[in-house]
Structure formats: C-alpha cells, structure tokens
Design an enzyme around this catalytic site. Structure first.
Site, PDB file in Angstrom:
ATOM      1  N   LYS A 114       0.829  -1.209   0.000  1.00 20.86           N
ATOM      2  CA  LYS A 114       0.000   0.000   0.000  1.00 20.86           C
ATOM      3  C   LYS A 114       0.856   1.249   0.000  1.00 20.86           C
ATOM      4  O   LYS A 114       0.522   2.239  -0.646  1.00 20.86           O
ATOM      5  CB  LYS A 114      -0.936   0.009   1.226  1.00 20.86           C
ATOM      6  CG  LYS A 114      -2.090  -0.959   1.100  1.00 20.86           C
ATOM      7  CD  LYS A 114      -3.140  -0.710   2.174  1.00 20.86           C
ATOM      8  CE  LYS A 114      -4.259  -1.724   2.081  1.00 20.86           C
ATOM      9  NZ  LYS A 114      -5.222  -1.653   3.190  1.00 20.86           N
ATOM     10  N   LYS A 197      -5.314 -10.511  -6.933  1.00 20.09           N
ATOM     11  CA  LYS A 197      -6.540 -10.864  -6.206  1.00 20.09           C
ATOM     12  C   LYS A 197      -7.630  -9.835  -6.492  1.00 20.09           C
ATOM     13  O   LYS A 197      -7.322  -8.675  -6.823  1.00 20.09           O
ATOM     14  CB  LYS A 197      -6.272 -10.970  -4.699  1.00 20.09           C
ATOM     15  CG  LYS A 197      -5.977  -9.652  -4.038  1.00 20.09           C
ATOM     16  CD  LYS A 197      -5.933  -9.754  -2.518  1.00 20.09           C
ATOM     17  CE  LYS A 197      -5.682  -8.345  -1.972  1.00 20.09           C
ATOM     18  NZ  LYS A 197      -5.521  -8.212  -0.578  1.00 20.09           N
ATOM     19  N   LYS A 200     -10.794  -4.159  -3.708  1.00 22.68           N
ATOM     20  CA  LYS A 200     -11.455  -2.880  -3.960  1.00 22.68           C
ATOM     21  C   LYS A 200     -10.447  -1.798  -4.338  1.00 22.68           C
ATOM     22  O   LYS A 200     -10.791  -0.849  -5.018  1.00 22.68           O
ATOM     23  CB  LYS A 200     -12.327  -2.449  -2.776  1.00 22.68           C
ATOM     24  CG  LYS A 200     -11.672  -2.509  -1.425  1.00 22.68           C
ATOM     25  CD  LYS A 200     -12.708  -2.618  -0.304  1.00 22.68           C
ATOM     26  CE  LYS A 200     -12.080  -3.225   0.937  1.00 22.68           C
ATOM     27  NZ  LYS A 200     -12.994  -3.857   1.846  1.00 22.68           N
TER      28      LYS A 200
END
Ligand code: TYM
Length: 339
Positions: A114, A197, A200
């Site tokens: 992230k 994967k 969102k």
C-alpha cells in the site's frame, strides 16, 4: 461445554463488499455462528489509515453492517459491532505497539504494497501500525480462530507472535489464535487479471463483482471474464488461471467439488459454464442485496443491533484490558473498581 470463540473484521472502505470478501470471509462468518461464540466487527479505525471522507465513512460503516446482516449474520446468534464503539481496541493497540519491533512491523507486506503505491509521505504512521491494531482486535476477545482470506495470514502470524511475547514477559494473558482460511476460496482472483486478487483498491470495475451489484451487471461481468486458450473446463492454475478462478467461485458457492464440475462441463466450451457461474452468483447475491436494502431502510433497527453488539463486545474487552493493565503494571483506578 463452552464453544470456541471466533473473531473477525472487515473494512468499510467501499459502497459494497465484493465476491472475494464474501467467499473468503463473510460466508464463513455466517456458517460459524452456531458452532462458535462469534464476534464480528466493522473495522472503522482501520478505515481511516488512508485518506477518507467523514460522511462517506459513516455511511459505509452502516452499509457494511447492513450487508453482514443481509448475508445472514443473526444478532441473536453472534455479536456484531463497530470497532470504534469499543475504545479498548485502540488502548490495547498502544500496549502491543510497545512490544513490537520496528523491523518486525516493517516486514508486513500489505503495508509495503500500500505504501509503495502512494510513496512514503502519503503513508501514515497509522497505516504502518495497522497490523498491530488488528492484533489487538483479535487478542482482546481471546479468539481461538480467525476466519479470513489468505491475504491476512501474515497479520495472523504477527498476532500470535505478539500474544506469545506478551504472555512470556508479563504472564499468561492471551489466547493464541489460529487462522481459519477456506482452502478453495482463500484468494479469489480479479476477473480481468487472474494474476492479482480481487480487491477494492486494485481491481478495475470489470474485474470485481460487488455483493450489491444488480443481476444484469453480474451476468455481464462474468460473461466478459478473461478465460484461457482452448475450450476445456479444467482447473489448472498455471495454464488456465481464469477458468480455475471461475471453477473455485462456482464450487465455493454451490458446494459442488471442482472435479464434479470438470466432469460436467468437460470440453464443451466456456459459454454454458460461464452462464451457470453467473446464475449461481446471482442466486446467492440477490436475496442478500434485498435484505441489505431492507435493513438500511430501518436505521433505528440497525443502530439498536450495533449498540447491543457494542455492549456485549465491550464487556469482554474491558475484562481483558483490566488484566492487561494489571500485568503491565499500571496503578488501578479505584473509583472505577479496577482490580
Ligand atoms: P478487508 O476488509 O480487506 O477484507 C475483509 C475480508 O475479506 C477477505 N478478502 C478476500 N478473500 C478471498 N479473496 C479475495 N480476493 C479477498 N479480498 C479480501 C480478507 O482476507 C478479509 O478476511 N485487515 C483486515 C480487517 C481486519 C481484521 C481484524 C480481520 C481488521 N481487524 C481482525 C480479522 C481479524 C482487512 O483489511 O480485511
């Protein structure tokens, strides 16, 4: 006989959960309600580790709770609550962060992924300590098992390490939890790029199926899902990652083993197979969407469910924190009846 305890959490960071959340986590949460003493929380503290809009967070937290009820959580058979309603989560996180090594926290791959996207300055200290808050969520409730998808395995290992370290330094306090990861649905892939994967934050709208999607959208997305050369419906992660992903989805939704699906569809091409996968998703998601809408229309009911969940969760969390404060060496506050 007391039932084993489970705890899990989900972030309210989108307007809908997706198929990966459902098969990797939520479906298991529903199934474990009777066999386990189940605690499930909407982790709004985790959702502020990235920039967010306050009003959107409030709305999404309610939508998240409504979807969990829509998917089959029953407030009489489990404890459903919002993380920020129980302040002990943040309190235990502080204590645990004081026994976490900086290097140890730096090795968490989700943080690395992230933060790589936004650059070091865009990443908050909260994003860095996020897994320690997750460890606090789990250890507070003395959970034996934690139903999650594969992407959470490393956070579970950190949780066990921190629980063990605390027990070793300050005396037996925490139960060490096991990850409960569904083998077939541990990692549902993006429909457009089966190498990543379904997520969102990284999936394109075509790559992700939302729990609250209308049937027409679901059918279209599955019809357009990337498949592989050839026409044989067969599970083969290396040669046929797209078809394998669809087989996993279908099998997890219907309970039919993958080998039975391979026999059924064989080399008849992908068309009929994809149609049936789409209908299985629609059949599962339609009643969930309808129930979610009903729950959202009755705000008073939802607020009352969350208040009573916070009451039950708070009792357990306070008991654990009393022990933790005592073990760590904090002076008891007598007017509160601390031990
Ligand atoms: P979150 O909100 O990203 O995801 C919620 C759950 O969905 C699972 N999941 C998937 N499973 C299979 N395939 C996928 N493509 C997929 N995408 C998501 C996740 O593994 C997760 O179980 N850190 C956690 C939330 C959390 C938590 C906790 C979990 C906070 N505290 C305590 C367990 C216990 C997270 O961000 O999940």
């Amino acid at each position: 006989m007391t039932k084993p305890r489970v705890l899990s959490g989900i972030q309210p960071t989108a307007d809908s959960f997706h198929l990966g959340n459902y098969l990797g986590a939520v479906k298991q949460w529903v199934a474990l309600q009777d066999s386990h003493d189940a605690f499930y929380c909407v982790v709004d503290l985790h959702a502020i580790t990235m920039r967010h809009e306050p009003e959107l967070l409030r709305r999404r937290t309610r939508i998240a709770a409504a979807q969990l009820l829509g998917a089959g959580l029953d407030p009489d058979r489990c404890t459903l609550f919002v993380q920020s309603h129980v302040p002990e989560h943040a309190e235990l996180q502080w204590v645990l962060s004081c026994i976490t090594g900086f290097g140890e926290a730096s090795r968490m791959t989700q943080f690395k992924d992230k933060s790589a996207k936004g650059g070091a300055d865009a990443s908050s200290v909260g994003l860095f300590t996020y897994p320690i808050l997750q460890a606090a969520d789990i250890l507070l409730y003395e959970a034996n098992q934690v139903p999650v998808g594969e992407d959470q395995r490393q956070h579970l290992e950190l949780t066990r390490d921190l629980g063990q370290r605390f027990n070793h330094r300050f005396g037996a306090t925490f139960v060490l939890p096991e990850a409960y990861i569904p083998p077939a649905a541990a990692r549902i892939a993006d429909l457009q790029d089966p190498a990543i994967k379904m997520s969102k934050s990284t999936s394109s709208p075509q790559g992700i199926i939302d729990l609250l999607d209308e049937p027409g959208r679901i059918r279209k997305k599955i019809a357009r899902a990337v498949t592989d050369p050839g026409s044989e419906v067969r599970a083969d992660e290396a040669a046929k990652p797209g078809v394998t992903n669809l087989l996993r989805i279908y099998s997890a939704l219907t309970g039919e083993p993958i080998s039975a699906l391979e026999n059924k569809y064989g080399s008849g091409g992908y068309g009929a197979f994809k149609k049936d996968v789409a209908e299985a998703v629609v059949a599962t998601f339609t009643p969930i969407r309808e129930k979610t809408e009903k729950v959202l229309a009755d705000e008073a009911y939802l607020d009352q469910v969350l208040a009573s969940g916070a009451g039950r969760a708070g009792e357990v969390a306070r008991r654990t924190m009393d022990t933790v404060r005592d073990r760590v060496g904090f002076v008891p506050r007598m007017d509160r009846g601390d031990r």
